[in-house]
Design a protein around this motif. Structure first.
Motif, PDB file in Angstrom:
ATOM      1  N   VAL A  52       3.051  -0.280   3.720  1.00  0.00           N
ATOM      2  CA  VAL A  52       2.935  -1.632   4.281  1.00  0.00           C
ATOM      3  C   VAL A  52       2.943  -2.686   3.168  1.00  0.00           C
ATOM      4  O   VAL A  52       2.239  -2.532   2.169  1.00  0.00           O
ATOM      5  CB  VAL A  52       1.622  -1.763   5.095  1.00  0.00           C
ATOM      6  CG1 VAL A  52       1.334  -3.207   5.455  1.00  0.00           C
ATOM      7  CG2 VAL A  52       1.683  -0.908   6.352  1.00  0.00           C
ATOM      8  N   ALA A  69       1.412  -5.713   2.419  1.00  0.00           N
ATOM      9  CA  ALA A  69       0.280  -6.471   2.951  1.00  0.00           C
ATOM     10  C   ALA A  69       0.335  -7.940   2.534  1.00  0.00           C
ATOM     11  O   ALA A  69      -0.104  -8.815   3.276  1.00  0.00           O
ATOM     12  CB  ALA A  69      -1.031  -5.838   2.496  1.00  0.00           C
ATOM     13  N   TYR A  83       0.858  -1.191   0.000  1.00  0.00           N
ATOM     14  CA  TYR A  83       0.000   0.000   0.000  1.00  0.00           C
ATOM     15  C   TYR A  83       0.892   1.239   0.000  1.00  0.00           C
ATOM     16  O   TYR A  83       1.698   1.423   0.923  1.00  0.00           O
ATOM     17  CB  TYR A  83      -0.918   0.000   1.232  1.00  0.00           C
ATOM     18  CG  TYR A  83      -2.046  -1.004   1.144  1.00  0.00           C
ATOM     19  CD1 TYR A  83      -3.151  -0.773   0.333  1.00  0.00           C
ATOM     20  CD2 TYR A  83      -2.010  -2.184   1.887  1.00  0.00           C
ATOM     21  CE1 TYR A  83      -4.200  -1.689   0.259  1.00  0.00           C
ATOM     22  CE2 TYR A  83      -3.055  -3.106   1.816  1.00  0.00           C
ATOM     23  CZ  TYR A  83      -4.140  -2.850   1.000  1.00  0.00           C
ATOM     24  OH  TYR A  83      -5.175  -3.756   0.935  1.00  0.00           O
ATOM     25  N   PRO A 138      -4.503 -13.881  11.824  1.00  0.00           N
ATOM     26  CA  PRO A 138      -4.749 -12.776  12.746  1.00  0.00           C
ATOM     27  C   PRO A 138      -5.100 -11.480  12.015  1.00  0.00           C
ATOM     28  O   PRO A 138      -4.880 -11.349  10.813  1.00  0.00           O
ATOM     29  CB  PRO A 138      -3.425 -12.631  13.501  1.00  0.00           C
ATOM     30  CG  PRO A 138      -2.403 -13.324  12.680  1.00  0.00           C
ATOM     31  CD  PRO A 138      -3.121 -14.364  11.887  1.00  0.00           C
ATOM     32  N   SER A 139      -5.643 -10.537  12.762  1.00  0.00           N
ATOM     33  CA  SER A 139      -5.972  -9.230  12.221  1.00  0.00           C
ATOM     34  C   SER A 139      -4.703  -8.595  11.642  1.00  0.00           C
ATOM     35  O   SER A 139      -3.639  -8.673  12.238  1.00  0.00           O
ATOM     36  CB  SER A 139      -6.545  -8.388  13.352  1.00  0.00           C
ATOM     37  OG  SER A 139      -6.882  -7.136  12.878  1.00  0.00           O
ATOM     38  N   GLY A 140      -4.840  -8.012  10.453  1.00  0.00           N
ATOM     39  CA  GLY A 140      -3.690  -7.379   9.808  1.00  0.00           C
ATOM     40  C   GLY A 140      -2.844  -8.330   8.988  1.00  0.00           C
ATOM     41  O   GLY A 140      -1.837  -7.937   8.397  1.00  0.00           O
ATOM     42  N   ALA A 141      -3.256  -9.602   8.906  1.00  0.00           N
ATOM     43  CA  ALA A 141      -2.463 -10.619   8.204  1.00  0.00           C
ATOM     44  C   ALA A 141      -2.467 -10.433   6.686  1.00  0.00           C
ATOM     45  O   ALA A 141      -1.534 -10.837   5.998  1.00  0.00           O
ATOM     46  CB  ALA A 141      -2.986 -12.014   8.546  1.00  0.00           C
ATOM     47  N   GLY A 142      -3.566  -9.850   6.164  1.00  0.00           N
ATOM     48  CA  GLY A 142      -3.659  -9.670   4.713  1.00  0.00           C
ATOM     49  C   GLY A 142      -4.878 -10.340   4.095  1.00  0.00           C
ATOM     50  O   GLY A 142      -5.015 -10.398   2.870  1.00  0.00           O
ATOM     51  N   LYS A 143      -5.813 -10.814   4.921  1.00  0.00           N
ATOM     52  CA  LYS A 143      -6.992 -11.533   4.415  1.00  0.00           C
ATOM     53  C   LYS A 143      -7.878 -10.621   3.553  1.00  0.00           C
ATOM     54  O   LYS A 143      -8.299 -11.011   2.469  1.00  0.00           O
ATOM     55  CB  LYS A 143      -7.811 -12.103   5.585  1.00  0.00           C
ATOM     56  CG  LYS A 143      -7.017 -13.021   6.505  1.00  0.00           C
ATOM     57  CD  LYS A 143      -7.878 -13.617   7.609  1.00  0.00           C
ATOM     58  CE  LYS A 143      -8.465 -12.589   8.563  1.00  0.00           C
ATOM     59  NZ  LYS A 143      -7.458 -11.810   9.335  1.00  0.00           N
ATOM     60  N   SER A 144      -8.159  -9.427   4.052  1.00  0.00           N
ATOM     61  CA  SER A 144      -9.014  -8.505   3.283  1.00  0.00           C
ATOM     62  C   SER A 144      -8.334  -8.092   1.988  1.00  0.00           C
ATOM     63  O   SER A 144      -8.996  -7.927   0.955  1.00  0.00           O
ATOM     64  CB  SER A 144      -9.322  -7.237   4.083  1.00  0.00           C
ATOM     65  OG  SER A 144      -9.902  -7.575   5.297  1.00  0.00           O
ATOM     66  N   THR A 145      -7.033  -7.925   2.053  1.00  0.00           N
ATOM     67  CA  THR A 145      -6.280  -7.556   0.849  1.00  0.00           C
ATOM     68  C   THR A 145      -6.439  -8.643  -0.214  1.00  0.00           C
ATOM     69  O   THR A 145      -6.660  -8.355  -1.397  1.00  0.00           O
ATOM     70  CB  THR A 145      -4.796  -7.341   1.207  1.00  0.00           C
ATOM     71  OG1 THR A 145      -4.713  -6.284   2.175  1.00  0.00           O
ATOM     72  CG2 THR A 145      -3.956  -6.987  -0.005  1.00  0.00           C
ATOM     73  N   SER A 189       0.139   4.322   0.519  1.00  0.00           N
ATOM     74  CA  SER A 189      -0.133   5.308   1.570  1.00  0.00           C
ATOM     75  C   SER A 189       0.613   4.995   2.861  1.00  0.00           C
ATOM     76  O   SER A 189       1.095   5.900   3.539  1.00  0.00           O
ATOM     77  CB  SER A 189      -1.635   5.378   1.828  1.00  0.00           C
ATOM     78  OG  SER A 189      -2.125   4.070   2.083  1.00  0.00           O
ATOM     79  N   SER A 190       0.710   3.690   3.204  1.00  0.00           N
ATOM     80  CA  SER A 190       1.340   3.332   4.475  1.00  0.00           C
ATOM     81  C   SER A 190       2.714   2.696   4.263  1.00  0.00           C
ATOM     82  O   SER A 190       3.474   2.528   5.214  1.00  0.00           O
ATOM     83  CB  SER A 190       0.441   2.338   5.232  1.00  0.00           C
ATOM     84  OG  SER A 190       0.213   1.181   4.441  1.00  0.00           O
TER      85      SER A 190
HETATM   86  P1  ADP Z   1      -6.721  -8.551   7.571  1.00  0.00           P
HETATM   87  O1  ADP Z   1      -7.903  -8.520   6.663  1.00  0.00           O
HETATM   88  O2  ADP Z   1      -6.093  -9.908   7.661  1.00  0.00           O
HETATM   89  O3  ADP Z   1      -7.004  -7.984   8.916  1.00  0.00           O
HETATM   90  P2  ADP Z   1      -5.652  -6.505   5.791  1.00  0.00           P
HETATM   91  O4  ADP Z   1      -5.531  -7.105   4.447  1.00  0.00           O
HETATM   92  O5  ADP Z   1      -6.807  -5.587   6.044  1.00  0.00           O
HETATM   93  O6  ADP Z   1      -5.574  -7.630   6.902  1.00  0.00           O
HETATM   94  O7  ADP Z   1      -4.325  -5.647   6.093  1.00  0.00           O
HETATM   95  C1  ADP Z   1      -3.004  -6.111   5.845  1.00  0.00           C
HETATM   96  C2  ADP Z   1      -2.029  -4.971   6.135  1.00  0.00           C
HETATM   97  O8  ADP Z   1      -2.212  -3.921   5.178  1.00  0.00           O
HETATM   98  C3  ADP Z   1      -2.215  -4.325   7.510  1.00  0.00           C
HETATM   99  O9  ADP Z   1      -0.940  -3.991   8.010  1.00  0.00           O
HETATM  100  C4  ADP Z   1      -3.027  -3.094   7.201  1.00  0.00           C
HETATM  101  O10 ADP Z   1      -2.776  -2.087   8.162  1.00  0.00           O
HETATM  102  C5  ADP Z   1      -2.543  -2.693   5.824  1.00  0.00           C
HETATM  103  N1  ADP Z   1      -3.597  -2.027   5.045  1.00  0.00           N
HETATM  104  C6  ADP Z   1      -4.805  -2.555   4.736  1.00  0.00           C
HETATM  105  N2  ADP Z   1      -5.533  -1.726   3.963  1.00  0.00           N
HETATM  106  C7  ADP Z   1      -4.754  -0.616   3.779  1.00  0.00           C
HETATM  107  C8  ADP Z   1      -4.944   0.618   3.070  1.00  0.00           C
HETATM  108  N3  ADP Z   1      -6.067   0.883   2.390  1.00  0.00           N
HETATM  109  N4  ADP Z   1      -3.935   1.523   3.091  1.00  0.00           N
HETATM  110  C9  ADP Z   1      -2.802   1.251   3.779  1.00  0.00           C
HETATM  111  N5  ADP Z   1      -2.552   0.119   4.464  1.00  0.00           N
HETATM  112  C10 ADP Z   1      -3.517  -0.812   4.474  1.00  0.00           C
END
Ligand code: ADP
Ligand code: ADP
Length: 229
Positions: A16, A18, A11, A37-44, A13-14
């Motif tokens: 990170v 992911a 990403y 776990p939360s932040g693992a990358g599942k939503s990504t 912006s951060s």
């Molecule tokens: P999960 O769904 O497993 O909780 P995410 O896929 O949401 O994990 O996030 C993976 C990593 O990417 C985290 O460190 C999160 O903070 C970062 N992240 C997720 N979405 C964004 C975004 N839109 N911009 C910047 N960083 C993001």
């Protein structure tokens, strides 16, 4: 079919990372739990499959579409092959159960005759025929999620993505939702279910993909507690 080849997402912006060089193949007809776990990358991972975001590098193939090469105008065609169920149901409160499901077919201009036969059929599949005229607020959480499932199903998608579908419902009813997803899977639809609920995963077993800090650290088929009893 969903295939990830050396897929990474950073990403901007951060800064990170992911996902780091993910390789994954989900065949047609598979049922897989995605945990981690939360932040693992599942939503990504889910956002990549829906082309809500693009991979920074690597190749994502979904239901015959190569997402890197897919033009903006073709994204709706990709999404019509996918049904999505969310944790918070996302039903339209001013519409009945029937209308919530029919709406999906109306927006793609399906013939009225087809809508009249298809909608009651999928509502019966999720066991809600007697609630077709109810509004979402008149239903329990488990029932609302079943409406969301009917809506995801109505367009006969190749793949259903269920993103924490049991997160807002009673633990006892969570099992029913997964049972329903299993029976949908048995009719040939591929299911990808993201969940935090280890009890559910342990009970049902099957393919478990564990994501941790942007990498897949476990991807195996395991027996469930239900098979032992
Ligand atoms: P999960 O769904 O497993 O909780 P995410 O896929 O949401 O994990 O996030 C993976 C990593 O990417 C985290 O460190 C999160 O903070 C970062 N992240 C997720 N979405 C964004 C975004 N839109 N911009 C910047 N960083 C993001
Ligand atoms: P609704 O707004 O009732 O969910 P849409 O017309 O937005 O219906 O979607 C049509 C179909 O596309 C549905 O099966 C829906 O689940 C699916 N879909 C796939 N990806 C997405 C997405 N990112 N956002 C919304 N719907 C999606």
């Amino acid at each position: 079919m969903v295939e990830f080849q050396d897929v990474s997402v950073t990403y901007n912006s951060s800064g990170v990372d992911a996902l780091n060089k993910i390789n994954l193949k989900i065949n047609d007809g598979d049922f897989a739990f995605v945990v981690g776990p939360s932040g693992a990358g599942k939503s990504t991972l889910i956002k990549l499959v829906l082309k809500e975001i693009d991979a920074t590098s690597g190749t994502v193939l979904v239901n015959g579409f190569n997402l890197k090469k897919l033009r903006r105008g073709k994204v709706p065609a990709l999404r019509r092959t996918i049904g999505v169920v969310f944790q918070d149901f996302r039903l339209i409160p001013t519409m009945t159960v029937y209308e919530n499901v029919a709406f999906v077919l109306r927006v793609i201009d399906a013939p009225a005759k087809y809508i009249r036969s298809r909608v009651p059929y999928v509502i019966s599949l999720v066991g809600l025929s007697d609630k077709a005229k109810c509004y979402p607020t008149e239903l329990s959480g488990g029932e609302q999620q079943r409406v969301a499932l009917a809506r995801a199903l109505v367009n006969d998608p190749q793949l259903i993505i269920a993103d924490e579908p049991t997160g807002n419902i009673d633990p006892a009813l969570s099992y029913e939702i997964v049972e329903l997803l299993k029976s949908i899977n048995e009719c040939g639809t591929t299911i990808l279910m993201v969940t935090h609920e280890h009890d559910l995963v342990r009970y049902f077993g099957g393919r478990i993909i564990n994501i941790n800090k942007g990498s897949i650290d476990f991807d195996e088929v395991v027996g469930g507690a239900q098979d032992e009893s």
